[in-house]
Design an enzyme around this catalytic site. Structure first.
Site, mmCIF file in Angstrom:
data_model
loop_
_atom_site.group_PDB
_atom_site.id
_atom_site.type_symbol
_atom_site.label_atom_id
_atom_site.label_comp_id
_atom_site.label_asym_id
_atom_site.label_seq_id
_atom_site.Cartn_x
_atom_site.Cartn_y
_atom_site.Cartn_z
ATOM 1 N N ASP A 8 0.889 -1.158 0.000
ATOM 2 C CA ASP A 8 0.000 0.000 0.000
ATOM 3 C C ASP A 8 0.929 1.211 0.000
ATOM 4 O O ASP A 8 1.502 1.563 1.027
ATOM 5 C CB ASP A 8 -0.872 -0.050 1.270
ATOM 6 C CG ASP A 8 -1.614 1.262 1.520
ATOM 7 O OD1 ASP A 8 -1.614 2.136 0.632
ATOM 8 O OD2 ASP A 8 -2.196 1.407 2.617
ATOM 9 N N LYS A 70 3.166 11.144 -3.655
ATOM 10 C CA LYS A 70 2.114 10.484 -4.427
ATOM 11 C C LYS A 70 1.198 11.503 -5.119
ATOM 12 O O LYS A 70 0.647 11.232 -6.176
ATOM 13 C CB LYS A 70 1.315 9.617 -3.462
ATOM 14 C CG LYS A 70 0.302 8.727 -4.094
ATOM 15 C CD LYS A 70 -0.188 7.759 -3.040
ATOM 16 C CE LYS A 70 -1.416 7.043 -3.471
ATOM 17 N NZ LYS A 70 -1.878 6.115 -2.427
ATOM 18 N N GLU A 169 -7.118 0.940 -4.333
ATOM 19 C CA GLU A 169 -7.052 0.804 -2.878
ATOM 20 C C GLU A 169 -8.367 0.305 -2.263
ATOM 21 O O GLU A 169 -8.343 -0.621 -1.446
ATOM 22 C CB GLU A 169 -6.641 2.142 -2.242
ATOM 23 C CG GLU A 169 -5.166 2.426 -2.460
ATOM 24 C CD GLU A 169 -4.788 3.878 -2.292
ATOM 25 O OE1 GLU A 169 -5.614 4.668 -1.794
ATOM 26 O OE2 GLU A 169 -3.653 4.228 -2.662
ATOM 27 N N ASP A 192 -12.317 5.433 1.791
ATOM 28 C CA ASP A 192 -10.882 5.429 2.072
ATOM 29 C C ASP A 192 -10.398 6.875 2.099
ATOM 30 O O ASP A 192 -10.298 7.529 1.064
ATOM 31 C CB ASP A 192 -10.166 4.629 0.970
ATOM 32 C CG ASP A 192 -8.677 4.517 1.225
ATOM 33 O OD1 ASP A 192 -8.164 5.208 2.118
ATOM 34 O OD2 ASP A 192 -8.022 3.728 0.507
#
Ligand code: AMP
Length: 596
Positions: A8, A70, A169, A192
């Site tokens: 992850d 990211k 994800e 999420d």
């Protein structure tokens, strides 16, 4: 063949998992935790520190530290105007160019920084498993576009990791969740909410089959934005009282950022918290301290618009995916930011339910899902059939600047979709194929993934030639496009690559640099091992001479002492060749003595 791991790769934290003793578990890092900060900080010699070490280094060297990388993966400068304001490092590139990050005089692609994080995670797994890791499944936000997915794969290649699958994800979270819960048919909404992104997915889990019914989210919204609101109210208050702007002082700002995040986390469990930063600044009278009391209701008040955005995202997902909330519906909370009471409240209200499932560990579940899929793909776990969908609408530009949709958002993947077009003008011998991503009705307002031209079409009246455009989307959500003149059967094919900013040459060069960095790292580790061995030997020899003084002749003693002294000097100079040579001498010396 090496081992396969799940990763992850988070905005704030990353988790690596692997199948151990029949169960997919997160791997502990050297700091003893399962989550590793996704931070890279460069020391003065240019060597990178990663994770907790980087986070510690960040306090004193914020200008040499990259976090939230990211947010910049596969993105053009014009797309990250909001994000670049949230980071202390410089984000460079023309508006239409993919961004690079400047640390000192060096420019890094986001892929290189992510690769350093991935290398560390791979190393952690290898240490824990005692085996070589070759393969991985890496998660990305459901909303990641083609370029962002490509960039993630490139980062893995630079880190020396083969990617078996890129997985969304929320899909990973549901995979871990459904897998634990013995495969009963159920509908699940995964919320999420991490440090940088909000991802919502509606999915159906049925007998090992994970079908995403719809995805929605906001790539510009995360826990960092809540931290920023605290930073702003505290810094504004400090400015009002002291006339000192903390946001202009990188070190003070870094301390304030840490304190703001701590305060936010405390407010998830308490009604009120204290922010205390002694010696945060100096004025004409000496050191100035910061003290601020923050109440939860005040915090929620200044974040009202952020909470509202979460609410509208939830409602839009409900609307798009057509899922209501019924008795078989569950809401899973994933990511640290779902621990905020106001976030839970807004999610509850938006889905008109109180059934928020918190049984899964929000920090680890995505990683566990990735590890589960890694185990499935390497044949160690069976009976899981994962079915995912595209998160972006894909199409081509039509005559007049419109958009012809080929694969609408939420198309199940892998898939191949074909559509036949013709020429808009008489005797046209070539047509441009502008491959687009996005929901806008006008081509220009969407993102061009690739532009190519199908040539040598035999002259004919408009509307007569038949041109087949074929979109093939693989299981990672990555697209390749073929255009074929159906009359001549001549075709042109493009894999949408380079959308992430790296052409093949750049990519290969970065992969080579990654390899040499790993080799350098190995050599440094070897030299550190040798150094600590040499230090140990010097200490032992010294004590051996001391305890056996009466048995050693004075000439012999002087010889050994000389060797020890030379060894100490070599250690001081970090001279590996000398250390090795002296250790051999010392071995012989010791052998002689013991034998005698
Ligand atoms: P993730 O990307 O899932 O690791 O989430 C990281 C984000 O969650 C960061 O913005 C953290 O500050 C935030 N976070 C972690 N724990 C809490 C908490 N108890 N309350 C509020 N936010 C939290």
């Amino acid at each position: 063949m090496g081992v396969s791991i799940g990763i992850d790769l988070g905005t704030t934290n990353s988790v690596v998992t692997a199948l151990m003793d029949g169960q997919v578990v997160p791997i502990r890092n050297s700091a003893g935790t399962h989550t590793m900060p996704s931070i890279v900080s460069f020391m003065s010699d240019g060597q990178p520190l990663v994770g907790h070490a980087a986070k510690n280094h960040q306090i004193t060297s914020p200008e040499s530290t990259i976090y939230s990388v990211k947010r910049f993966m596969g993105r053009r400068h014009a797309e990250v105007r909001t994000e670049e304001k949230l980071v202390p490092y410089e984000v460079v590139g023309k508006p239409s160019e993919l961004v690079k990050l400047r640390i000192g005089k060096k420019l890094y692609t986001p892929q290189e920084i992510s690769a350093i994080i991935l290398e560390e995670l791979k190393q952690m797994a290898e240490n824990a498993l005692g085996d070589i890791v070759t393969d991985s499944v890496i998660t990305v936000p459901a909303y990641f576009n083609d370029a962002q997915r490509q960039a993630t794969k490139e980062a893995a290649a630079i880190a020396g990791l083969n990617v078996r699958r890129i997985i969304n994800e929320p899909t990973a979270a549901a995979l871990a969740y459904g897998f634990e819960k013995c495969m009963m048919k159920r509908r699940v909404i995964v919320v999420d909410f991490g440090g940088g992104t909000l991802d919502l997915s509606a999915m159906e889990i049925d007998n090992g089959r994970f079908e995403v019914l719809g995805v929605h989210g906001n790539t510009h919204l995360g826990g960092d934005d809540f931290d920023q609101r605290i930073i702003d109210i505290v810094a504004d208050d400090f400015f009002r009282k002291e006339r000192i702007e903390l946001r202009d002082d990188p070190m003070a700002l870094q301390r304030l950022k840490d304190a703001a995040q701590r305060a936010k986390i405390e407010l998830s469990g308490m009604e009120q918290t204290e922010i205390s930063l002694p010696y945060i600044a100096v004025n004409g009278r000496g050191a100035v301290h910061l003290q601020y009391t923050l109440r939860r209701d005040v915090f929620e008040g200044v974040c009202a618009d952020l909470l509202e955005s979460i609410g509208s995202c939830c409602k839009e997902l409900r609307h798009n995916s057509g899922v209501g909330v019924g008795p078989n519906m569950e809401i899973i909370l994933v990511g640290g930011s779902t621990r905020m009471p106001a976030v839970r409240r807004i999610v509850s209200e938006s889905f008109a339910t109180k059934q928020l499932n918190k049984s899964v560990n929000p920090d680890e579940v995505v990683g566990v899902g990735a590890g589960t899929l890694a185990a499935v793909l390497s044949g160690q776990v069976r009976n899981v059939n994962l079915m995912d969908v595209t998160s972006q609408t894909l199409g081509v530009e039509s005559a007049g600047g419109g958009v012809s949709v080929i694969a609408p958002k939420n198309t199940p993947i892998p898939t191949t979709v074909r559509k036949v077009y013709s020429t808009p003008k008489d005797n046209q011998t070539s047509v441009p194929i502008n491959v687009l991503e996005g929901d806008a009705l006008v081509a220009k307002a969407n993102r061009t993934l690739g532009l190519f031209r199908l040539k040598n079409i035999p002259k004919a009246k408009r509307g007569v030639p038949k041109i087949e455009v074929c979109f093939a989307i693989d299981a990672d959500g990555i697209l390749s496009v073929t255009a074929t003149d159906m009359h001549t059967q001549k075709s042109q094919r493009v894999v949408i690559q380079g959308g992430s900013g790296l052409d093949e040459k750049d990519h290969e060069q970065l992969v080579r640099q990654g390899e040499s960095r790993r080799e350098g790292l190995k050599a440094r580790r070897r030299s550190m091992d040798l150094r600590s061995h040499a230090e140990g030997v010097a200490i032992n020899m010294q004590s051996w001479v001391m305890h056996n003084e009466e048995y050693i002749g004075s000439t012999r003693k002087a010889e050994i002492k000389d060797v020890i002294q030379r060894l100490r000097k070599a250690i001081e100079q970090n001279n590996v060749t000398k250390m090795r040579k002296i250790l051999l001498e010392l071995d012989a010396e010791m052998g002689d003595k013991l034998a005698g």
